[in-house]
Structures are given as structure tokens and as C-alpha cells.
Design an enzyme around this catalytic site. Structure first.
Site, short mmCIF file in Angstrom:
data_model
loop_
_atom_site.label_atom_id
_atom_site.label_comp_id
_atom_site.label_asym_id
_atom_site.label_seq_id
_atom_site.Cartn_x
_atom_site.Cartn_y
_atom_site.Cartn_z
N THR A 40 0.82 -1.21 0.00
CA THR A 40 0.00 0.00 0.00
C THR A 40 0.85 1.26 0.00
O THR A 40 0.49 2.27 -0.61
CB THR A 40 -0.93 0.01 1.23
N HIS A 49 -3.13 14.44 5.20
CA HIS A 49 -4.48 14.96 5.43
C HIS A 49 -4.51 15.89 6.64
O HIS A 49 -3.77 15.70 7.61
CB HIS A 49 -5.45 13.79 5.66
N ARG A 310 -6.07 -0.60 -0.24
CA ARG A 310 -6.17 -0.09 1.12
C ARG A 310 -6.69 -1.20 2.02
O ARG A 310 -7.53 -2.00 1.61
CB ARG A 310 -7.13 1.10 1.18
N ILE A 335 -4.97 -0.11 8.74
CA ILE A 335 -4.35 1.19 8.50
C ILE A 335 -4.58 1.60 7.05
O ILE A 335 -3.76 1.36 6.16
CB ILE A 335 -2.84 1.17 8.83
#
Length: 481
Positions: A40, A49, A310, A335
């Protein structure tokens, strides 16, 4: 016998390894692939973010905020590119402005600073290519973009310099506890340890379920992306999101720290934990949906597409710490986004849990600073000429699209946890990431890998395992191929 074994060398596993390497402990990181950052962590949006999306009181909210606040200092210490460019979450209907307001309130409760609602006129001043139907946006100035490869590799290199051991091509088959000692079994070895850290991404549920009666279920959620050439740099200046849904933050359009523009992802739940193939309908969906927020996207400048998975856990939140029935086994499971943002904070949190429980002592000689591979283009003309005089390899351009020199590739291979494949070189230097997508430079990089690793050209791979590029020499004496 190890003190700590970490399962997985993605950004979470490497962040934990780096934090634990501050203490006197024998640490081993096991990774089933041939390099760090092979799951990932290599196929995501590269977004830091701000933290408005995660629901109040969740681990996602807590570690998003903490990770965002830590990221600048961490990147300074580890010499990782990071730009705090801000994000815009847009809506295309006046009725949805109330949803933006709800996100703003949620973000402020989480601790996000500087959030405000912008009208269309303010938006156009910031983003001239904003979609025609967009009426308002939530502006989050603390959001940013980062190179996920560089961050993961930096964590790993710094951990290795401070004593952590990494073993690749080591797929874990079994984990069990016997008389208070954990055993980790791979294809051809068995290791004993006091502590196991489960940072295995989409496989974290597999290992958790081996040791705990409280089961987890992780669904791989595939996301398709397209990447645009650097020729369109500046088409957007901020990360442009759409209003979030239960499947995530939707299709985004964002600059990268390297000057490309990335668009995606889709959100398709899968059964296969290894399916990272791209599909035409996924790419079409990315292009179609991006037009809702950004108009006239120059898709003729797309240079590649890719997909990532994900790790979506059924509960929808991060799972961190010891299960009640498996002391000494520390989960870092579920996660997904904002996992990249949260990674430095998760590393500190897990390391602190282990330090307290096992009374680990701090090293007096921990090395906190790490320098990235030297990019000659950042030097003045005089400095570059002097570098080439001392080390001529820096005057030999291998990748023309990205202006990557032989000197940079040699550094990437020779470093701690160095590159062993074309993709390993690419993630560390960007050789092969440009417009021609390695069409020109691959043979030259292969030859450097062959020489530096002292292997035959037929042993050089794209990404480890069976991904060989040359299968035989057509002019060998008795070859019929």
C-alpha cells in the site's frame, strides 16, 4: 532470539522500526517482498491529510492530527520532500454547503486549525480550473503532499543505521506463542522473539487471527490512479477533494512533490489481497469523476496508471495495541487513509507501549538525522562541476526524462536497505518515472545493478521474485533461444 520482530516493511512497519531503534533492543523487520514500500505504501495519493474527515474520538482522528503536526519536523530530520499546500473539499450543490459546514465543525473538534468555507469567487482565485458546477469548498491549509516512497525508505534507512535488521523475500507463514515466547515462521526459518508488531497491511488480519480469538476482517479496497506528466505542472495548486462518502474521500486531483499531477482513486472492494491490476472501467471512472471538481483535465498527458490496495477493516478504525488474549503481540491493523499521515505518530505510540511494558532503555548514540540521495540539479553550476570532477558518475545521465545520474543510482544501491531491482532504484531516484516510463533508461539501470550486486543480467528483476527481464542470452555458445 530477537527482542522485537516487525511484520511488514511498509510505512507503518518502518516508522515503528525507526522509533524502536531509539532504544536498546534487537529488532528484526520481516518483509515478504524484495524491498520496503512494496505494498500500500507505494501506491497511494501521497496526501498528508488535515484531519477533518475522521469521526471525533476515533484513533483515525487522533493519529491523523498528531501525524500531521509531526510531519514537518520528521521530514526535516529525514530529508524527505513535503509541501504543505492545503486542500479544498468541493461541493457542486448549494444544499451540500451544510455538509461542508459539518466537516468544518468535525475538523475543529478534532483539532484542525485554519478551516474555512470558501465561495466560488474565492475558489476561482485559488484554482482557475475548478469545475463549472462547484459552488463552494472547505479549505484546509494544514494539508500537504509528500513522497510516500521517500518517507518509507527514510524511516527504514534511519532504523537500519541505528541497528534494526531487515530481511526481505521472507514471507511469514505462521505466528504462535509457546511458553511466553513468540515464534515467527517463514518459508525457511523460524525466529523467536519477546514482541511481535503486526504491520502487515492487507494481511494484518491473517496474523492477528492466528493468535487471538477476537477476529478481524480486512477487505482489500482497490484504488485506480492516473499520473500526468510534469508538463502540466500548475494545473492545480492544491489537493482538490470531493465530499467524502462511506467509501472514502472520492476522486481527488492533486500536485505531487515532484511536479506531476495525480488523479484518483476509485474504491472497489476485492477478495484478492494481491490484485493491483488496473482496469479500463476504473481508469474511465477516475477521469469521469474528476471532471466534477476540476474541468478540462489534460488527460492526453497521462504517462501511466496504477492501482493500490487499502486495508479496510470492518470496524472502520485503526486497530493499535495488544489484543487482550495475546500479550506481546501488537497490532497495527486496518491502516487505511489517513495511515500515511498518521505513520510518524503511530510509530511513536507503538514504540512507547513497548518501551513501557518491557522497560527499554534509550540509546545514548541514536542518530536522528538522515540525508537523502544527493540530487545534482539542486546544486549551483560551480558546485555541480566540482562534484563531477570528484565523482564523474554524477556527470553521466542515465534517465533523461528525470535527469537522474549514475551517481544517484550508485548511492541508491549502496545505501543501508539499498535498491535491489529496477523498481527499487525508481522509488529512490525517480529513474524510470518520467514520460517514457523507463523505456530509455532500463537497460542502463540493469547494467548498473548487475555490476554493483555482482549478479548475472538474467538475475536482475523489475520488482523481485519472478519479475525477471532477461531470461537468456541469445548468443551464448550452445543456446537455441
Amino acid at each position: 532470539m530477537y527482542d522485537i520482530i516487525i511484520l511488514g516493511a511498509g510505512v507503518i512497519g518502518c516508522a515503528v522500526a525507526r522509533e524502536l531503534s531509539k532504544y536498546n533492543a534487537k529488532i528484526l523487520v520481516l518483509e515478504k517482498n524484495e524491498d520496503v514500500c512494496s505494498g500500500t505504501s507505494k501506491a497511494n495519493s501521497g496526501i498528508v491529510h488535515s484531519g477533518y474527515d475522521a469521526h471525533n474520538g476515533t484513533l483515525k482522528a487522533r493519529f491523523n492530527i498528531e501525524g500531521n503536526r509531526m510531519m514537518g519536523d520528521v521530514c526535516d530530520e529525514l530529508d524527505v520532500p513535503f509541501d504543505r499546500i492545503g486542500s479544498l473539499t468541493v461541493c457542486t450543490n448549494e444544499k451540500n454547503i451544510a455538509d461542508l459546514e459539518a466537516l468544518r465543525k468535525r475538523g475543529e473538534k478534532n483539532g484542525v486549525e485554519g478551516l474555512r468555507i470558501l465561495d466560488r469567487a474565492e475558489l476561482l482565485a485559488m484554482e482557475p480550473h475548478i469545475g463549472d458546477e462547484v459552488v463552494a469548498a472547505l479549505y484546509a491549509p494544514t494539508a500537504g503532499v509528500i513522497c510516500p516512497f521517500k518517507l518509507t525508505i527514510a524511516f527504514a534507512e534511519n532504523a537500519a543505521v541505528n541497528g534494526a535488521e531487515f530481511r526481505f523475500d521472507s514471507e511469514v507463514k505462521k505466528v504462535y506463542c509457546d511458553d511466553g515466547v513468540w515464534h515467527v515462521v517463514t518459508d525457511d526459518e523460524e525466529f523467536a522473539t519477546a514482541v511481535v508488531v503486526n504491520a502487515a497491511g492487507v494481511y494484518a488480519d491473517v496474523f492477528h487471527n492466528m493468535v487471538s480469538a477476537k477476529k478481524l476482517r480486512i477487505t482489500p479496497r482497490r484504488g485506480d490512479y492516473i499520473l500526468l506528466d510534469r508538463a502540466v505542472q500548475g494545473f492545480v495548486n492544491h489537493t482538490v477533494f470531493q465530499l467524502p462518502t462511506k467509501l472514502g474521500k472520492g476522486v481527488l486531483v492533486t500536485p505531487t512533490v515532484h511536479g506531476n499531477t495525480i488523479v484518483g482513486p476509485t474504491a472497489v472492494d476485492m477478495d484478492d489481497k494481491e490484485c493491483t491490476a488496473t482496469f479500463a472501467d476504473g481508469i474511465d471512472s477516475v477521469i469521469e469523476k474528476s471532471a466534477l471538481s476540476v474541468k478540462a483535465l489534460p488527460t492526453r498527458q497521462v504517462i501511466t496508471s496504477f492501482a493500490g490496495l487499502r486495508a479496510h477493516e470492518d470496524g472502520g478504525d485503526f486497530i493499535l495495541g495488544e489484543p487482550d488474549d495475546a500479550p506481546g503481540f501488537f497490532d497495527c491493523a486496518g491502516i487505511e487513509s489517513p495511515g500515511l499521515t498518521a505513520s510518524p505518530a503511530i510509530g511513536v505510540y507503538i514504540a512507547e507501549l513497548i518501551r513501557k511494558k518491557y522497560s527499554l532503555s534509550e540509546k545514548e548514540d541514536f542518530i536522528a538525522q538522515r540525508k537523502d540521495i544527493l540530487n545534482p540539479s539542486t546544486l549551483s553550476l560551480e558546485e555541480r562541476n566540482e562534484l563531477i570532477r570528484r565523482e564523474p558518475a554524477y556527470g553521466n545521465i542515465i534517465c533523461r526524462c528525470e535527469s537522474v545520474t549514475e551517481g544517484e543510482i550508485l548511492d541508491a544501491i549502496r545505501r543501508p536497505v539499498g535498491a535491489r531491482s529496477l523498481d527499487g532504484v525508481k522509488r529512490r531516484t525517480r529513474a524510470g518515472m518520467g514520460r517514457c516510463q523507463a523505456g530509455f533508461c532500463s537497460p542502463k539501470v540493469m547494467e548498473i545493478l548487475r555490476r554493483e550486486l555482482n549478479i548475472d543480467l538474467t538475475e536482475v528483476t523489475k520488482s523481485g521474485g519472478a519479475s525477471k527481464i532477461v531470461f537468456a542470452r541469445t548468443k551464448d555458445g550452445d543456446s537455441n533461444e
